[in-house]
Design a protein around this motif. Structure first.
Motif, short mmCIF file in Angstrom:
data_model
loop_
_atom_site.label_atom_id
_atom_site.label_comp_id
_atom_site.label_asym_id
_atom_site.label_seq_id
_atom_site.Cartn_x
_atom_site.Cartn_y
_atom_site.Cartn_z
N ILE A 152 0.95 -1.48 -0.09
CA ILE A 152 -0.27 -0.09 -0.09
C ILE A 152 0.70 1.08 0.38
O ILE A 152 2.01 1.59 0.53
N VAL A 153 0.13 2.44 -1.06
CA VAL A 153 0.89 3.33 -0.78
C VAL A 153 0.17 4.64 -0.57
O VAL A 153 -1.27 4.21 -0.74
N VAL A 154 0.83 5.65 0.13
CA VAL A 154 -0.29 6.81 0.98
C VAL A 154 0.89 7.71 0.66
O VAL A 154 1.28 8.06 0.53
N VAL A 157 3.38 -0.08 6.99
CA VAL A 157 3.35 0.75 5.77
C VAL A 157 4.70 0.91 5.64
O VAL A 157 5.26 1.67 6.87
N LEU A 158 5.31 0.64 4.15
CA LEU A 158 7.13 0.80 4.43
C LEU A 158 6.74 2.42 4.54
O LEU A 158 5.78 3.38 3.53
N PRO A 159 7.95 2.75 5.48
CA PRO A 159 8.29 4.57 5.04
C PRO A 159 8.45 5.16 3.78
O PRO A 159 7.97 6.25 3.77
N GLU A 160 8.84 4.50 2.79
CA GLU A 160 8.73 4.94 1.26
C GLU A 160 7.84 5.07 0.92
O GLU A 160 8.23 5.43 -0.60
N HIS A 161 6.79 4.39 0.90
CA HIS A 161 5.52 4.22 0.50
C HIS A 161 4.02 5.19 1.39
O HIS A 161 3.41 4.89 0.93
N ILE A 162 5.11 6.00 2.19
CA ILE A 162 4.15 7.35 2.98
C ILE A 162 4.89 8.71 2.04
O ILE A 162 5.94 9.29 2.66
#
Length: 429
Positions: free
Chosen positions: A307-309, A363-368
């Motif tokens: 998931i990207v945010v 959620v991955l840090p780089e996906h926020i």
């Protein structure tokens, strides 16, 4: 107070009895709703009393929609909200349809109705007034609003480079709409009964955004804000209120609104699932962002790591403060969320709080994509610090406008190209 004298159905003030006696009161602003300039000249202002008043305003050109829109602008300029309408029973029926479209509950309309058998002149009793058939008022209002010029320049949107092109998305700014009240100008996208921007104007703003962003005529569905953490999964019964939505359906555009609160967009490019949330400080503490990704995982088999945010324009720690007791909830999330805990009203970083909670959930840090991600062009400027570009409750008070973050799943044919003004991070005019 304002008085609207409906001269399209009564030939003069004296004909509209018993309400005409109201016109003898001082400090009234009288508006004459006339079908044409000649009607106003030959009938309305031939009335000796009206002709002697300085505060008489003629509404005698254009469609009924245009004339009543001019009435609204005059009321707003005069800071008036109470209107006494002198008309007939048929006039009340017609005018009420326009009132619903062009005014909100801020304005009160008190109809003083003269029944047909009480009209005092034969011309009015026998005339056949030509009103728009029921249902055409909305079409007339829409057509009128569509031809109004955009205010504050053209529509501009922010787009996150983190969200793949298989999704359409953006964050609106405040330019390019038709809302004219200063704190709502110009692309206000939310109508409230407590503010002066009516439903029809907001719908026109949404239509213009949809055309610009490329999702017209798909419906724009906004969350029904509850300042909590309820999530609606489209396809299940819709709750009365919720701050987040998730779906795997095409043909619908999800939107989270904000005017300091965070509009947050969620996308899983693997499962083709999307979500949109409104995260105020209460919703942040209650975990609306994590509830959204949980719903994507539980209902559609998404993985947190996919998931990207993207977090849209919202109030920064520079401008947002809370009482100490409220700020303590953010300290419990992470001490860095409150840089000055000893202050009488500590500053609170709700952006950081949402990032911390999402990362803890998986959620991955780089996906926020938020204000801490310096590797990408920004999509999360402080709304309060940028009055030319964004609405802000903190800055503007109760009569504030609203921007949105919007997201949809593209059909296969849509993915070939994006509108030219949407290809960059911030579309130009």
């Amino acid at each position: 107070m304002a008085v609207l004298l409906d001269l399209t159905r009564c030939c003069s003030s004296s004909c509209c009895s018993p309400g005409a006696s109201l016109l003898q009161e001082a400090d009234l602003h009288v508006f004459l709703l006339c079908g044409a300039e000649s009607h106003r000249r030959e009938n309305g202002l031939s009335d000796p009393f009206l002709g002697s008043r300085r505060s008489v305003h003629g509404l005698d050109s254009g469609s009924t929609a245009e004339r009543l829109y001019r009435l609204k602008r005059s009321l707003d300029d005069l800071d008036l909200s109470a209107v006494r309408v002198l008309t007939t029973a048929r006039g009340r029926e017609v005018l009420a349809r326009y009132q619903e479209l062009l005014f909100t509950a801020v304005y009160t309309f008190d109809y003083d109705v003269t029944q047909a058998d009480k009209l005092t002149c034969s011309d009015c009793c026998g005339s056949a007034h030509t009103d728009s058939p029921e249902g055409e008022a909305e079409e007339e209002v829409s057509a009128f609003l569509q031809q109004l010029p955009a205010l504050k320049g053209d529509i501009r949107t922010l787009r996150s480079t983190l969200i793949p092109d298989c999704f359409g998305h953006g964050f609106s700014t405040r330019s390019g709409g038709v809302s004219y009240i200063p704190t709502l100008s110009s692309l206000n996208l939310f109508s409230s009964s407590r503010r002066r921007d009516p439903r029809a104007v907001v719908e026109e703003n949404r239509r213009r955004l949809a055309v610009h962003a490329g999702f017209h005529p798909m419906p724009l569905r906004l969350v029904k804000v509850n300042h909590a953490s309820d999530v609606w999964v489209l396809g299940k019964p819709e709750p009365e209120s919720y701050d987040s939505m998730v779906t795997d359906q095409t043909g619908v555009v999800l939107a989270g609104q904000g005017a300091d609160c965070l509009p947050i967009l969620f996308a899983d490019p693997v499962k083709k699932v999307i979500g949109a949330a409104h995260a105020g400080w209460r919703g942040t503490v209650m975990g609306v962002a994590t509830a959204t990704v949980d719903a994507m995982v539980t209902n559609f088999g998404c993985r947190y790591s996919d998931i990207v945010v993207a977090v849209g324009p919202s109030v920064g720690v520079c401008c947002f403060t809370l009482d100490r007791e409220q700020a303590a909830d953010f300290i419990s999330i992470h001490p860095d969320c409150v840089p000055d805990p000893e202050s009488a009203r500590p500053h609170v970083d709700i952006l950081l709080a949402n990032r911390v909670l999402l990362q803890r959930r998986g959620v991955l840090p780089e996906h926020i994509h938020d204000n801490t991600d310096a590797t990408r062009p920004p999509v999360t400027p402080c709304t309060s610090c940028n009055p030319d570009d964004f609405f802000s409750h903190v800055r503007d008070g109760l009569n504030f406008g609203t921007q949105v973050g919007f997201l949809w799943i593209k059909e296969s044919g849509e993915q070939a190209s994006a509108p030219e003004s949407q290809t960059g991070q911030q579309g130009g005019p």
